[in-house]
Enzyme design. Structure first.
Site, short mmCIF file in Angstrom:
data_model
loop_
_atom_site.label_atom_id
_atom_site.label_comp_id
_atom_site.label_asym_id
_atom_site.label_seq_id
_atom_site.Cartn_x
_atom_site.Cartn_y
_atom_site.Cartn_z
N VAL A 147 -42.39 32.88 29.47
CA VAL A 147 -41.02 32.66 29.92
C VAL A 147 -41.09 32.16 31.34
CG1 VAL A 147 -39.91 34.34 28.37
CG2 VAL A 147 -40.75 35.09 30.61
N SER A 148 -40.00 31.53 31.78
CA SER A 148 -40.03 30.87 33.09
C SER A 148 -39.80 31.79 34.27
CB SER A 148 -38.99 29.75 33.12
OG SER A 148 -39.32 28.76 32.18
N SER A 149 -39.00 32.81 34.10
CA SER A 149 -38.68 33.63 35.27
C SER A 149 -38.88 35.12 34.99
CB SER A 149 -37.24 33.39 35.72
OG SER A 149 -36.34 33.86 34.74
N GLN A 193 -36.50 37.12 32.68
CA GLN A 193 -36.51 36.90 31.23
C GLN A 193 -37.53 37.84 30.58
OE1 GLN A 193 -37.39 32.67 31.59
NE2 GLN A 193 -35.43 32.23 30.62
#
Length: 183
Positions: free
Chosen positions: A8-10, A13
Site C-alpha cells: 500500500v502507498s501510505s 492504509q
C-alpha cells in the site's frame, strides 16, 4: 511455491485485505510493505521477495498496480523473475500469469494501462495545483526551517554539512538559505 507480495502507498492504509487474499490463494510466504509504487527504489520488501524466490516459484500479487505503476518497472521486475525461472501471477487480473503465452500478452497490455492511469492522475493533480495557485490558495510546501537559523550558524563559521545535521534538514536547503543571504 507461491510467494505473495502486498503493498500500500501510505502508512494510513491497511495491508490486511491483500494479505488475506494472498493467504487464501495459497501463498506460503507473504512479503508486505507500505511504500509508493511509482518507483522500485526503497521498496525493501519487494527486493527481499525478488531475492527470496527460486526457480519454479510463482510471485503472486492481488492487483498489478501493487507491484508496479510503470510499465518499465513492471517489465524490469518480470525480467528478473524470468531470469530466475520464476512465474508471476495476479489474482484480480486472473489472465495475468507469465507461465502462459496469453498471460504474458495480457501483462504487457495491463502494464501500459497502469502507466497511463498514473500519468492521468499526475496530470489531474498538476491541474488542481495550478488552479489552486491561480486562486492564491496553494502556497506550496510549508517552510521546514527558517533561513535565519541557517544564516546565524553559517555566520558563526559552521559548515553546511554540520548546519544540515544540527537543523535536521538537507544540505541543499542550507545552500539555498546561504545563497539568499548573499543574493
Amino acid at each position: 511455491m507461491l510467494i505473495g507480495y502486498a503493498r500500500v502507498s501510505s502508512t494510513g492504509q491497511s495491508l490486511d485485505v491483500q494479505q488475506e487474499a494472498l493467504a487464501a490463494a495459497g501463498c506460503d510466504k507473504v512479503f508486505a510493505e507500505k511504500r509508493t509504487g511509482t518507483t522500485t527504489a526503497g521498496r525493501e520488501a519487494l527486493e527481499i521477495a525478488l531475492d527470496f524466490v527460486r526457480e519454479g516459484d510463482v510471485l503472486v500479487v492481488t492487483r498489478l498496480d501493487r507491484l508496479a505503476r510503470s510499465s518499465l518497472d513492471l517489465q524490469g521486475i518480470v525480467a528478473r523473475l524470468n531470469a530466475k525461472g520464476v512465474g508471476f501471477r495476479c489474482l484480480q487480473q486472473g489472465a495475468v500469469d507469465t507461465t502462459t503465452p496469453m498471460g504474458k500478452l495480457v501483462l504487457g497490455v495491463l502494464a501500459a494501462i497502469a502507466e497511463f492511469e498514473t500519468d492521468l492522475r499526475k496530470e489531474r493533480q498538476r491541474e488542481g495545483i495550478d488552479a489552486a495557485k491561480a486562486k492564491g490558495v496553494y502556497k506550496g510546501r510549508p517552510v521546514s526551517v527558517e533561513g535565519d537559523a541557517v544564516r546565524e550558524l553559517h555566520g558563526q563559521g559552521v559548515g553546511p554539512s554540520e548546519i544540515a545535521r544540527r537543523l535536521n534538514i538537507g544540505r541543499s536547503s542550507v545552500y539555498r538559505a546561504i545563497r539568499e543571504e548573499a543574493g
